[in-house]
Scaffold this motif. Sequence first.
Motif, PDB file in Angstrom:
ATOM      1  N   LYS A   1     -10.341  -1.929  -0.260  1.00 37.51           N
ATOM      2  CA  LYS A   1      -9.843  -1.546  -1.590  1.00 37.51           C
ATOM      3  C   LYS A   1     -10.619  -0.363  -2.167  1.00 37.51           C
ATOM      4  O   LYS A   1     -10.143   0.289  -3.077  1.00 37.51           O
ATOM      5  N   GLU A   2     -11.796  -0.096  -1.617  1.00 37.05           N
ATOM      6  CA  GLU A   2     -12.559   1.078  -2.056  1.00 37.05           C
ATOM      7  C   GLU A   2     -11.953   2.360  -1.500  1.00 37.05           C
ATOM      8  O   GLU A   2     -12.187   3.438  -2.028  1.00 37.05           O
ATOM      9  N   GLU A   3     -11.195   2.250  -0.405  1.00 37.46           N
ATOM     10  CA  GLU A   3     -10.606   3.414   0.254  1.00 37.46           C
ATOM     11  C   GLU A   3      -9.144   3.638  -0.127  1.00 37.46           C
ATOM     12  O   GLU A   3      -8.713   4.777  -0.291  1.00 37.46           O
ATOM     13  N   ILE A   4      -8.376   2.548  -0.191  1.00 38.91           N
ATOM     14  CA  ILE A   4      -6.950   2.660  -0.516  1.00 38.91           C
ATOM     15  C   ILE A   4      -6.587   1.599  -1.552  1.00 38.91           C
ATOM     16  O   ILE A   4      -7.253   0.570  -1.679  1.00 38.91           O
ATOM     17  N   GLU A   5      -5.511   1.856  -2.280  1.00 37.98           N
ATOM     18  CA  GLU A   5      -5.042   0.897  -3.271  1.00 37.98           C
ATOM     19  C   GLU A   5      -4.229  -0.180  -2.560  1.00 37.98           C
ATOM     20  O   GLU A   5      -3.286   0.118  -1.826  1.00 37.98           O
TER      21      GLU A   5
ATOM     22  N   PHE B   1     -12.756  -8.109   4.350  1.00 38.79           N
ATOM     23  CA  PHE B   1     -12.181  -6.872   4.880  1.00 38.79           C
ATOM     24  C   PHE B   1     -11.286  -6.208   3.838  1.00 38.79           C
ATOM     25  O   PHE B   1     -11.411  -5.012   3.568  1.00 38.79           O
ATOM     26  N   LEU B   2     -10.385  -6.991   3.229  1.00 40.01           N
ATOM     27  CA  LEU B   2      -9.482  -6.424   2.212  1.00 40.01           C
ATOM     28  C   LEU B   2     -10.266  -5.881   1.020  1.00 40.01           C
ATOM     29  O   LEU B   2      -9.956  -4.797   0.518  1.00 40.01           O
TER      30      LEU B   2
ATOM     31  N   ILE C   1       0.863  -1.173   0.000  1.00 38.84           N
ATOM     32  CA  ILE C   1       0.000   0.000   0.000  1.00 38.84           C
ATOM     33  C   ILE C   1       0.899   1.223   0.000  1.00 38.84           C
ATOM     34  O   ILE C   1       2.118   1.104   0.192  1.00 38.84           O
ATOM     35  N   ALA C   2       0.325   2.376  -0.196  1.00 41.03           N
ATOM     36  CA  ALA C   2       1.111   3.607  -0.118  1.00 41.03           C
ATOM     37  C   ALA C   2       1.637   3.753   1.310  1.00 41.03           C
ATOM     38  O   ALA C   2       0.878   3.525   2.268  1.00 41.03           O
TER      39      ALA C   2
ATOM     40  N   ALA D   1      -0.787   3.867   8.566  1.00 39.79           N
ATOM     41  CA  ALA D   1      -1.521   4.182   9.798  1.00 39.79           C
ATOM     42  C   ALA D   1      -3.027   4.016   9.576  1.00 39.79           C
ATOM     43  O   ALA D   1      -3.741   3.512  10.457  1.00 39.79           O
ATOM     44  N   PHE D   2      -3.525   4.432   8.415  1.00 42.46           N
ATOM     45  CA  PHE D   2      -4.929   4.272   8.049  1.00 42.46           C
ATOM     46  C   PHE D   2      -5.304   2.792   8.056  1.00 42.46           C
ATOM     47  O   PHE D   2      -6.332   2.390   8.599  1.00 42.46           O
TER      48      PHE D   2
END
Length: 71
Positions: A56-60, A51-52, A5-6, A11-12
């Motif tokens: 994926k809708e929020e972060i790549e 969960f993953l 992830i980025a 932390a997110f």
Amino acid sequence: MYIQIAPADIAFFRFFLEAMDNLALFTVADRFKGVLMLRYSAHQEREFFEFLDGLKEEIEIKILPNPSIPA
């Protein structure tokens, strides 16, 4: 399982994982590249992948091959 992830999203990711009653544990394998090693219980595999998928809708999120398994 390894994911990428980025780095700014680590932390997110931790925040959301803790909100799911620590569905999995993770270790930061490379903080500069955002590589995380995740451990989850086999009996919660379905919940973990749900969960993953939802996250994926929020972060790549990129699922990486496990380096301990030969190609």
